[in-house]
Design an enzyme around this catalytic site. Sequence first.
Site, mmCIF file in Angstrom:
data_model
loop_
_atom_site.group_PDB
_atom_site.id
_atom_site.type_symbol
_atom_site.label_atom_id
_atom_site.label_comp_id
_atom_site.label_asym_id
_atom_site.label_seq_id
_atom_site.Cartn_x
_atom_site.Cartn_y
_atom_site.Cartn_z
ATOM 1 N N LYS A 10 -3.039 -15.777 9.333
ATOM 2 C CA LYS A 10 -2.255 -14.879 10.183
ATOM 3 C C LYS A 10 -1.537 -15.594 11.319
ATOM 4 O O LYS A 10 -0.427 -16.052 11.160
ATOM 5 C CB LYS A 10 -3.141 -13.740 10.694
ATOM 6 N N ASP B 252 -14.977 -15.461 8.441
ATOM 7 C CA ASP B 252 -13.592 -15.092 8.154
ATOM 8 C C ASP B 252 -12.911 -14.776 9.482
ATOM 9 O O ASP B 252 -13.045 -13.686 10.021
ATOM 10 C CB ASP B 252 -13.566 -13.887 7.212
ATOM 11 N N TYR C 13 -13.460 -6.477 5.295
ATOM 12 C CA TYR C 13 -12.221 -6.683 4.528
ATOM 13 C C TYR C 13 -11.894 -8.167 4.564
ATOM 14 O O TYR C 13 -11.856 -8.775 5.643
ATOM 15 C CB TYR C 13 -11.053 -5.883 5.117
ATOM 16 N N TYR D 101 0.814 -1.219 0.000
ATOM 17 C CA TYR D 101 0.000 0.000 0.000
ATOM 18 C C TYR D 101 0.850 1.274 0.000
ATOM 19 O O TYR D 101 0.630 2.195 0.786
ATOM 20 C CB TYR D 101 -0.958 0.006 1.207
#
Length: 426
Positions: A276, A247, A146, A18
């Site tokens: 993660k 999620d 997200y 980003y």
Amino acid sequence: MNKPIDIKFDEQHIWHPYTSMKTPLPSYPVQSADGVRIKLESGQELIDGMSSWWSVIHGYNHPVINQAITDQLSKMSHVMFGGLTHNPAIELCKKLVEITPVGLEKVFLADSGSVSVEVALKMAIQCQLGRGYTNRNKFVTIKHGYHGDTFGAMAVCDPVNSMHSLYSDILPKNYFIEAPKSKPDQDFDHKELDELKMLLQQDSDSIAALILEPVVQGAGGMRFYHPEFISAAKSICEQYKILFIADEIATGFGRTGKMFACEHAQITPDIMCLGKAITGGYMTLAATLCTEQVALDISQCDAGVLMHGPTFMANPLACAAANASLDLLMTGDWFEQVKHIEAGLKQGLQPCEELDCVTEVRVFGAIGVIEMKQAVNVAEIQKQFIQHDLWIRPFGKLVYVMPQYIISTQDLALLTSGIVKTLSAM
């Protein structure tokens, strides 16, 4: 002797997340990391408030995970998973079936969290095909969500408020309903379910699944919402034979005070995405779990198999790291550690509520969020944090932290006081 980091080459040739190649955000050269600290090439040590984007829950350079990877490396670093199997993968899948909500029996090991979402979306569509629903190929989700940066995952991220809005004209069109506003510590407003009820009543024939981040929305806004929305939404989906995808890439493995955020709502999703923290932040790995019924229905569609197979699926080194990380989690005191962090964040960040530049301070489990009134200058505020020996990576209006579970009381106080000092000077 460590070779000096060529930061000029980095700036000119390497893309970081980003950031722009024309005016890149600064990247600070790291020499090493240990425990909760990142050591820069300059010798300065920073308390890591990010757990390397939620993942390094046991701290850096953990001897148990180091040893597990070293032991596995002496046997094999990788072998294809098509037609072959190995103990690290089998042991990991046993652990995942054991610790996830009852009923999640089938495990697909993937490369990354975003890929695990892609697999979940494929599972849902193929499951509906196996049930004879040929038009159920769209998804419903809540705004401010997200789910990753790959195309299928982007298509279920918020189309307006997310970082993927520039792709909105080319992504598959899905259904987006208002995100629940009731907070976990408030009474739940059941009217927040009306939009979902109406949508499924009208368009269930085109919808394969509902996907959401349980209780905590991550990069879409760091929002916390009432678990009763999740349990009620699951019941509504069952009425219309719509699958429920949780999620848990960011929320899994204890971050919210439960092993998985779904447990706050006491539900078992049809499909769950993990990533993660699964390896303790050592290597990239993810998993998509589903119920036996979903797996059987997938096997009934024309393909007869789940159409996905990553090259590095079930990488033995990553599985070895994950097994060691989960052993540390299950034999450790993560629950008390997260409670300790939650209390420390609430106390330490409370002074931010009085600052004119702050809209709200919110804490849930081992997650602390300060929402600013204006978007922050990332490069400038990171310099200020580093002056206080902190590593924090804000985005938009959000300054947030999710410390490693092993952080000490002293370091947690240094983290929160450094944030207060930085924001007070703005």
